[in-house]
Design a protein around this motif. Sequence first.
Motif, short mmCIF file in Angstrom:
data_model
loop_
_atom_site.label_atom_id
_atom_site.label_comp_id
_atom_site.label_asym_id
_atom_site.label_seq_id
_atom_site.Cartn_x
_atom_site.Cartn_y
_atom_site.Cartn_z
N ASN A 1 41.99 7.40 -24.16
CA ASN A 1 42.59 8.22 -23.06
C ASN A 1 43.38 7.58 -22.11
O ASN A 1 43.38 8.03 -20.86
N TYR A 2 44.04 6.33 -22.30
CA TYR A 2 44.74 5.42 -21.22
C TYR A 2 45.93 4.58 -21.88
O TYR A 2 45.75 4.31 -23.09
N GLU A 3 46.64 4.09 -21.13
CA GLU A 3 47.54 3.07 -21.38
C GLU A 3 47.72 2.13 -20.25
O GLU A 3 47.82 2.44 -19.25
N ARG A 4 47.16 0.73 -20.42
CA ARG A 4 47.14 -0.02 -19.30
C ARG A 4 48.40 -1.11 -19.52
O ARG A 4 48.46 -1.65 -20.63
N ARG A 5 49.13 -1.39 -18.44
CA ARG A 5 50.32 -2.32 -18.54
C ARG A 5 50.13 -3.66 -17.76
O ARG A 5 49.59 -3.49 -16.64
N PHE A 6 50.30 -4.66 -18.43
CA PHE A 6 50.18 -6.01 -17.61
C PHE A 6 51.60 -6.75 -17.56
O PHE A 6 51.96 -7.13 -18.96
N TYR B 1 40.03 -7.78 -16.20
CA TYR B 1 39.94 -6.29 -16.80
C TYR B 1 39.18 -6.42 -17.93
O TYR B 1 39.65 -7.01 -19.12
N SER B 2 38.27 -5.36 -18.00
CA SER B 2 37.57 -5.07 -19.37
C SER B 2 37.96 -3.79 -20.25
O SER B 2 38.07 -2.73 -19.53
N PHE B 3 38.16 -3.80 -21.56
CA PHE B 3 38.46 -2.63 -22.11
C PHE B 3 37.68 -2.69 -23.41
O PHE B 3 37.84 -3.35 -24.65
N PRO B 4 36.46 -1.86 -23.54
CA PRO B 4 35.60 -1.69 -24.53
C PRO B 4 36.45 -1.34 -25.94
O PRO B 4 37.21 -0.58 -25.93
N LEU B 5 35.96 -2.05 -27.12
CA LEU B 5 36.55 -1.96 -28.29
C LEU B 5 36.15 -0.39 -28.48
O LEU B 5 36.99 0.01 -29.63
N ASN B 6 35.17 0.08 -28.40
CA ASN B 6 34.67 1.59 -29.00
C ASN B 6 35.86 2.68 -28.29
O ASN B 6 35.93 3.73 -29.01
N SER B 7 36.70 2.29 -27.37
CA SER B 7 37.57 3.08 -27.06
C SER B 7 39.18 2.74 -27.25
O SER B 7 40.03 3.26 -26.58
N LEU B 8 39.06 1.37 -27.76
CA LEU B 8 40.49 0.69 -27.82
C LEU B 8 41.25 1.31 -29.10
O LEU B 8 40.66 1.40 -30.14
N LYS B 9 42.50 1.54 -29.01
CA LYS B 9 43.18 1.60 -30.18
C LYS B 9 44.29 0.58 -30.79
O LYS B 9 44.18 0.22 -31.71
N SER B 10 44.83 -0.01 -29.74
CA SER B 10 45.76 -1.20 -30.14
C SER B 10 46.30 -2.05 -28.89
O SER B 10 46.38 -1.58 -27.89
N LEU B 11 46.66 -3.07 -29.20
CA LEU B 11 47.65 -3.87 -28.27
C LEU B 11 48.82 -4.19 -28.77
O LEU B 11 49.18 -4.25 -29.95
N SER B 12 49.84 -4.45 -27.83
CA SER B 12 51.23 -4.61 -28.01
C SER B 12 52.03 -5.31 -27.00
O SER B 12 51.46 -5.48 -25.81
N VAL B 13 52.85 -6.10 -27.10
CA VAL B 13 53.93 -6.37 -26.25
C VAL B 13 55.39 -5.61 -26.45
O VAL B 13 55.67 -5.99 -27.53
N GLU B 14 55.73 -5.02 -25.34
CA GLU B 14 56.82 -4.35 -25.44
C GLU B 14 57.50 -4.61 -24.15
O GLU B 14 57.14 -4.84 -23.10
N VAL B 15 59.01 -4.44 -24.12
CA VAL B 15 59.84 -4.25 -23.06
C VAL B 15 59.91 -3.03 -22.43
O VAL B 15 60.54 -2.05 -23.04
N ARG B 16 59.47 -2.81 -21.33
CA ARG B 16 59.48 -1.48 -20.66
C ARG B 16 60.52 -1.33 -19.51
O ARG B 16 60.56 -2.45 -18.63
N MET C 1 55.82 -6.55 -21.34
CA MET C 1 54.32 -6.42 -20.79
C MET C 1 53.35 -6.32 -21.99
O MET C 1 53.82 -5.92 -23.14
N LEU C 2 52.19 -6.81 -21.72
CA LEU C 2 51.42 -6.56 -22.50
C LEU C 2 50.53 -5.35 -22.38
O LEU C 2 50.10 -4.89 -21.21
#
Length: 231
Positions: free
Chosen positions: A114-119, A41-56, A107-108
């Motif tokens: 305009n999005y939030e993707r969880r792994f 899965y690819s997420f271009p840097l020009n639309s990226l805000k941040s990465l995090s690991v959270e328990v959901r 989850m990562l």
Amino acid sequence: MDSQSKEFLIAECPLNADDAAADKVYLSAVAIWVFVKSKSYSFPLNSLKSLSVEVRKKMGWVFVGSILIPLTTVAYMTHNLGGGITALMIMTAGILVFYYGWVGQPMLIINGENYERRFPLSTPHHALKKFIPWTNRHVEPLKKKTVFLEYPIQFWAQAQQEQAIMLPPQSPLHFRPPHPSAPESILLKLNYTGFDEQITFIIDDNNQQLQLFGQGVFPLTHCQTINKTGF
């Protein structure tokens, strides 16, 4: 994948402690790549805000458990359910489902404009604790594609004549203007958009700082002279 070629790949990190060789997250000069279960899965840097690991929390499981428990109780009390063992088994399943959903799962999380993707993660790899804040610090500078360099003043007249600067291999670049500036040099602000292949990113083994190097010819239209006073 082009973005993982030598000139683009910057850093990588395993996602799960129990599966270090498989699922990974990559930082390249142009995108964040996540590899999970042989899919990328690819997420271009020009639309990226941040990465995090959270328990959901898994609200779907919470909902199922919260419905199953009272329904089982009512069915048993109204004699619409079989024996007590059946009721106990269904009740236990409902409690476990509710608990599993309420406790949640690490989850990562990739946050974009305009999005939030969880792994989902099993057991987050210990290296993620360093990789994520380190990556977040470098996303904005990488998005700007702007660096600073000290260009020898003795070559400046030739650069103006040719309307281009020539950088020898392994010429150091900086995300911020260096201080103090080198003597007999001109401080330039360089936008390397369209010349990404001429930029090399290396992580210093000692302090984990991201070092940048450039080489080749860059048009003078991509350069801006900076007044060295004040830096």
